[in-house]
Each structure stands twice: as structure tokens, then as C-alpha cells.
Write a protein that holds these residues in place. Sequence first.
Motif, PDB file in Angstrom:
ATOM      1  N   LEU A 222       0.868  -1.314  -0.111  1.00 33.12           N
ATOM      2  CA  LEU A 222       0.113  -0.141  -0.130  1.00 33.12           C
ATOM      3  C   LEU A 222       0.921   1.166   0.039  1.00 33.12           C
ATOM      4  N   TRP A 223       1.776   1.146   0.834  1.00 31.43           N
ATOM      5  CA  TRP A 223       2.786   2.439   0.998  1.00 31.43           C
ATOM      6  C   TRP A 223       3.692   2.656  -0.260  1.00 31.43           C
ATOM      7  N   GLN A 224       4.010   1.452  -0.738  1.00 29.65           N
ATOM      8  CA  GLN A 224       4.821   1.555  -1.980  1.00 29.65           C
ATOM      9  C   GLN A 224       4.268   2.276  -3.278  1.00 29.65           C
ATOM     10  N   ALA A 225       2.808   1.959  -3.302  1.00 29.62           N
ATOM     11  CA  ALA A 225       1.929   2.458  -4.167  1.00 29.62           C
ATOM     12  C   ALA A 225       1.936   4.078  -3.801  1.00 29.62           C
ATOM     13  N   ARG A 226       1.712   4.481  -2.786  1.00 32.04           N
ATOM     14  CA  ARG A 226       1.699   5.642  -2.409  1.00 32.04           C
ATOM     15  C   ARG A 226       2.948   6.535  -2.903  1.00 32.04           C
ATOM     16  N   HIS A 227       4.185   5.953  -2.495  1.00 32.35           N
ATOM     17  CA  HIS A 227       5.350   6.425  -2.865  1.00 32.35           C
ATOM     18  C   HIS A 227       5.665   6.736  -4.016  1.00 32.35           C
ATOM     19  N   ASP A 228       5.000   5.796  -5.122  1.00 30.68           N
ATOM     20  CA  ASP A 228       5.093   5.823  -6.479  1.00 30.68           C
ATOM     21  C   ASP A 228       4.045   6.652  -7.145  1.00 30.68           C
ATOM     22  N   ALA A 229       3.432   7.640  -6.283  1.00 32.23           N
ATOM     23  CA  ALA A 229       2.433   8.550  -6.882  1.00 32.23           C
ATOM     24  C   ALA A 229       3.016   9.380  -7.980  1.00 32.23           C
ATOM     25  N   ALA A 230       4.172   9.867  -7.917  1.00 28.11           N
ATOM     26  CA  ALA A 230       5.004  11.070  -8.804  1.00 28.11           C
ATOM     27  C   ALA A 230       5.110  10.299  -9.899  1.00 28.11           C
ATOM     28  N   TYR A 231       5.460   9.059  -9.966  1.00 26.61           N
ATOM     29  CA  TYR A 231       6.115   8.163 -11.181  1.00 26.61           C
ATOM     30  C   TYR A 231       4.478   7.785 -11.845  1.00 26.61           C
ATOM     31  N   ALA A 232       3.440   7.367 -11.176  1.00 27.42           N
ATOM     32  CA  ALA A 232       2.072   7.038 -11.666  1.00 27.42           C
ATOM     33  C   ALA A 232       1.691   8.328 -12.473  1.00 27.42           C
ATOM     34  N   ALA A 233       1.933   9.515 -11.770  1.00 29.34           N
ATOM     35  CA  ALA A 233       1.251  10.625 -12.535  1.00 29.34           C
ATOM     36  C   ALA A 233       2.204  10.932 -13.979  1.00 29.34           C
ATOM     37  N   LYS A 234       3.414  10.860 -13.681  1.00 32.91           N
ATOM     38  CA  LYS A 234       4.125  10.881 -15.029  1.00 32.91           C
ATOM     39  C   LYS A 234       3.648   9.796 -15.987  1.00 32.91           C
ATOM     40  N   ALA A 235       3.233   8.654 -15.794  1.00 34.35           N
ATOM     41  CA  ALA A 235       3.093   7.829 -16.732  1.00 34.35           C
ATOM     42  C   ALA A 235       1.639   8.274 -17.316  1.00 34.35           C
ATOM     43  N   LEU A 236       1.063   9.205 -16.875  1.00 39.64           N
ATOM     44  CA  LEU A 236      -0.311   9.717 -17.689  1.00 39.64           C
ATOM     45  C   LEU A 236       0.151  10.269 -19.052  1.00 39.64           C
ATOM     46  N   ARG A 237       1.137  10.782 -19.015  1.00 46.32           N
ATOM     47  CA  ARG A 237       1.269  11.423 -20.347  1.00 46.32           C
ATOM     48  C   ARG A 237       2.870  11.001 -20.949  1.00 46.32           C
ATOM     49  N   LYS A 238       2.863  10.171 -21.997  1.00 50.44           N
ATOM     50  CA  LYS A 238       4.124   9.723 -22.332  1.00 50.44           C
ATOM     51  C   LYS A 238       5.045  10.896 -22.762  1.00 50.44           C
ATOM     52  N   GLY A 239       6.382  10.786 -22.104  1.00 51.83           N
ATOM     53  CA  GLY A 239       7.448  11.659 -22.762  1.00 51.83           C
ATOM     54  C   GLY A 239       7.341  12.886 -21.891  1.00 51.83           C
ATOM     55  N   CYS A 240       6.612  13.095 -20.965  1.00 48.89           N
ATOM     56  CA  CYS A 240       6.339  14.284 -20.223  1.00 48.89           C
ATOM     57  C   CYS A 240       7.177  14.326 -18.886  1.00 48.89           C
ATOM     58  N   GLU A 241       6.924  15.124 -18.121  1.00 46.92           N
ATOM     59  CA  GLU A 241       7.818  15.418 -16.852  1.00 46.92           C
ATOM     60  C   GLU A 241       6.514  15.968 -15.807  1.00 46.92           C
ATOM     61  N   VAL A 242       7.104  15.870 -14.533  1.00 47.56           N
ATOM     62  CA  VAL A 242       6.172  16.255 -13.526  1.00 47.56           C
ATOM     63  C   VAL A 242       6.663  17.622 -12.689  1.00 47.56           C
ATOM     64  N   TRP A 243       5.769  18.647 -12.642  1.00 47.58           N
ATOM     65  CA  TRP A 243       6.308  19.751 -11.745  1.00 47.58           C
ATOM     66  C   TRP A 243       5.430  19.503 -10.460  1.00 47.58           C
ATOM     67  N   ALA A 244       6.201  19.351  -9.431  1.00 48.60           N
ATOM     68  CA  ALA A 244       5.632  19.002  -7.957  1.00 48.60           C
ATOM     69  C   ALA A 244       5.466  20.346  -7.475  1.00 48.60           C
ATOM     70  N   THR A 245       4.019  20.739  -6.903  1.00 51.64           N
ATOM     71  CA  THR A 245       3.860  21.833  -6.132  1.00 51.64           C
ATOM     72  C   THR A 245       3.871  21.468  -4.643  1.00 51.64           C
ATOM     73  N   ASP A 246       4.004  22.314  -3.797  1.00 46.44           N
ATOM     74  CA  ASP A 246       4.278  21.944  -2.396  1.00 46.44           C
ATOM     75  C   ASP A 246       3.696  23.223  -1.548  1.00 46.44           C
ATOM     76  N   VAL A 247       2.615  23.303  -1.303  1.00 45.39           N
ATOM     77  CA  VAL A 247       2.029  24.276  -0.476  1.00 45.39           C
ATOM     78  C   VAL A 247       1.746  23.729   0.998  1.00 45.39           C
ATOM     79  N   CYS A 248       1.482  24.503   1.889  1.00 45.16           N
ATOM     80  CA  CYS A 248       1.074  23.833   3.237  1.00 45.16           C
ATOM     81  C   CYS A 248       0.278  25.113   3.992  1.00 45.16           C
ATOM     82  N   VAL A 249      -0.854  24.668   4.621  1.00 42.29           N
ATOM     83  CA  VAL A 249      -1.771  25.727   5.311  1.00 42.29           C
ATOM     84  C   VAL A 249      -2.252  25.284   6.643  1.00 42.29           C
ATOM     85  N   PRO A 250      -2.525  26.073   7.511  1.00 41.54           N
ATOM     86  CA  PRO A 250      -3.104  25.728   8.780  1.00 41.54           C
ATOM     87  C   PRO A 250      -4.306  24.622   8.439  1.00 41.54           C
ATOM     88  N   ILE A 251      -4.288  23.909   9.263  1.00 38.81           N
ATOM     89  CA  ILE A 251      -5.450  22.621   8.968  1.00 38.81           C
ATOM     90  C   ILE A 251      -6.814  23.413   8.907  1.00 38.81           C
TER      91      ILE A 251
END
Length: 469
Positions: free
Chosen positions: A327-356
Motif C-alpha cells: 500500500l505505501w509503496q503505491a503511495r510513494h510511486d504516486a509521482a511516477y504514476a502521474a508521470k506515466a499519464l502522458r508519455k514523454g512528459c515530466e512532473v512539476w511537483a507543487t508543495d504548499v502547506c496551510v493551517p489545517i
Amino acid sequence: MAPVAAVQSRLSPAATETTLAALKQLLGDRLTMAQAVRDQHGRDESWNPPFPPDAVAFPHSTEEVAEIVKICAAHGLPIIPYGAGTSLEGHVTALQGGISIDLMQMDKVLQVNAEDLDVVVQPGVRRKQLNEYLRDTGLFFPIDPGADASIGGMVSTRASGTNAVRYGTMRENVLALTVVMADGRVIRTSKRAKKSAAGYDLTRLFTGSEGTLGIITEITLKLYGIPEAMSSAICSFATLEGAVNTVIQTIQAGIPVARIELLDDVQVAAINSYSKTDMPVQNLLMLEFHGTEAAVAEQAEMVQGIASDHGGNNFQWTTKPEERAKLWQARHDAAYAAKALRKGCEVWATDVCVPISRLAECILETKEDVVKTGLTAPLVGHVGDGNFHLAIVLDRNNPAEIETIEAFNERLVHRALRMDGTCTGEHGIGRGKMKYLTAEHGEAVAVMRAIKKALDPDNLMNPGKIFSI
């Protein structure tokens, strides 16, 4: 991958050659100018264009790092510390040329103090390697940014990840550091005591400094006892709002979840395809509980009740290690899974955090923006502490698409800042988010610059990162 960009070297070719000759005499074959190695050390896993260093050094000790720095300082050659190369904001690119100091051969666990729950390691030790080494002691190091990052890199970017909601980030789990300063001096920032009121907190200053103040060569970390029981769970939601409100109520109720991760339906579908899982294609919470068997069961039941009140369904949990690992390996592979949605493309990872308390508002506004803009952008989040990411899939060769994504990211960051959040919860500033630092910190950036100039007056340490000098 984009072609390697041209470097605006600070030194003349002759001065660079003189400096490299001195380094070669010190290191022998552990200094290389091979193009392939230089190219590798001029990029990380981000979308930022790569810039190669003039050479790459592979030291084995603090003393060697100090000698390298003294030679570079004497000649004015920039220095870029390098770990596993898994950073996400262009931290390791050699914008002004110089030498990349690859610390991955400094990979020893130096001292385990089981009674005191701490360990001393070199910066090239990887996260998984450390926990494998500790396994027979009954202890573990919980910070898990997903990638098998080096501990030195994790300190430098103040990393966190999936376990931060219970165990904190690197900020809370680094006890002491050995650091080579910009002039080659070696300092130790603290002793191993769990608390101290002696002087400025230099440990926290260097934790998150991204190699701009010095080079970290030894790290003392907190350790934790491996829990008696661990269970992992998933729960599906028809709406993002229901999933996020479950998170908020769980945290506010004081339930000590170890991990609580959000994946939107787009990300779940991508993971199912990439990792061959069969999770329901809805908005999903992934959770983990640590404690005694009774406590773990109680925590799972309490969260299940909260989830049910917010439309959660198909709540499944397991204590089997192999199922949890999958289960957690699948979660850690999320970026690679996203990248696979479009062949030959890359991932721009955003990273914001707010009060809950603002998390639901921020995520829902962002999701509306994604739909309106027409991006392929699966959403994941360490939502227990208000941090979430979009893995925007982009074609680097499409200028119009990059312009659209830049504008989207700008809106996302300012949305988070408007909600008293931050432009980066865990990836760091690097070169990718420099323009947002002043918007977040205002005059405090001037204080940061003053510290940088005091400790690195010649701007040799990873120049062009965090802010300009």
C-alpha cells in the motif's frame, strides 16, 4: 530530459583549471571531470533546467571535505553539496560552475546509542539503509519523504513526508550536526542532550539551509521504538470535502494517527494503472496507526466512525506487513504514476502547506482551478499537517503549457500565503521558489541574507539558491 544548460562560470578557465589541479592532487581518482558524471550532478528530479558543475569530488571524511572547501575558498570556486539527487526545486544545479561535492560515499552509521534513542550517521546514509541497520535494535527512524533520500539531503531541505503528522519533520528530529563552514572550519552545533539552552540554536539554522551556509558531514538523529502493532487502512469518499473534513476532525480529536494521506480520484486511477492496485477510483484517504494492538484497533474504529459521518465508505484495514508495504509503496510511486499519464512528459511537483483549519478551503479552490485550467494534475497530500501536492504533468517543449502552469502555480502559492500558509511545506526553496520567499517572509529575508553574508561572505556555498546575493 531537457538538454544541459550553459553555465555562467564565475572563474576564468585558467583559474578553474588551477583550482581543479589542486583538488586532483588531494583526491586523485575521486575527482572527475567526466561529462556524463558532471551532467548527472547538475540535475535533480525537478522540472528545472540542469546546469553541470566543472568537476565532481567524492570525499570520504569530514577532514577531506574541509580540505576541499579550503582549496575552493582560496581560489573562489563555488561549492555545491550533492546527495541522492532526489530534490525537487533545482537545489543541486551549478548555476555558476564550481565543484559538486558528492557525499554519498560518506555512508557509515557511526554510532548507535540505543539507551538514549539516538544515532550518529554520515550524510550519505540513505533512509532505508538506516532503518535496515537499526532493525535488530528495536528502533527506527520515522521520517519518510517517499524517495530513498540521503539523510544529509533530508537535513538540508528540512524534509518531512508521510509520518510527520505523528513524529514531526527533520526540524524536530535532528539533535546535532557537524558542519564544514565556508572557510573550511569544522564546527559541531550541539551535544547529544535532548534539550539545551546554551547559545544560538545553530542546529536549526543549518537544518533547511540547502547547502548555502556549510556542508553537513555528521548528523545526530532521534530514534523511536518500533511500535508493538501497526495497521494501515484506506477509505473512499465521493467528495474531496468529505475526505478533508475527516482529516480535520481526526486531528482535532487528538487521535494519534501515524500517517494520513489524501489522494484524489485522478491520482488513485493513475496509481491503479502504474502499480497494478485495485483501489476504488474515488477520493481516498490512506492511514496508518501505531501503538499497542488494542490502541491501534481503537484508533482505526474511531477514524472509521468519523469517516462515516463525512460520507466515507469501503473502509479497509490490515496489519499484515506485506499488505502494508504494498500500500505505501503505491503511495510513494504516486509521482511516477502521474508521470506515466502522458508519455514523454515530466512532473512539476507543487508543495504548499496551510493551517489545517484552512485545508479544505485551499484544496477545494485549487481543485476548481485545476479543472478550469485543464491541467493533468493529480493531487496528493500529507494532509494531517496541512501539506498537499499536485503532480502537474507537463511537456517541457511546449512553451504555452509551461506558461499556463507557471501562472497556475503562482495562484496556488499566493492562495496558500493568503491563508497564512507557506510556499513550501517540505521541498525547500532551491532556485524554483526563490521569488516567493519575500512574499512569504518580507523583511525577514534581509535577516537571512545577513546571516548568509556573515557565514559565507564570498557566496561560495551553493550560490543562486534560496535568495540572490
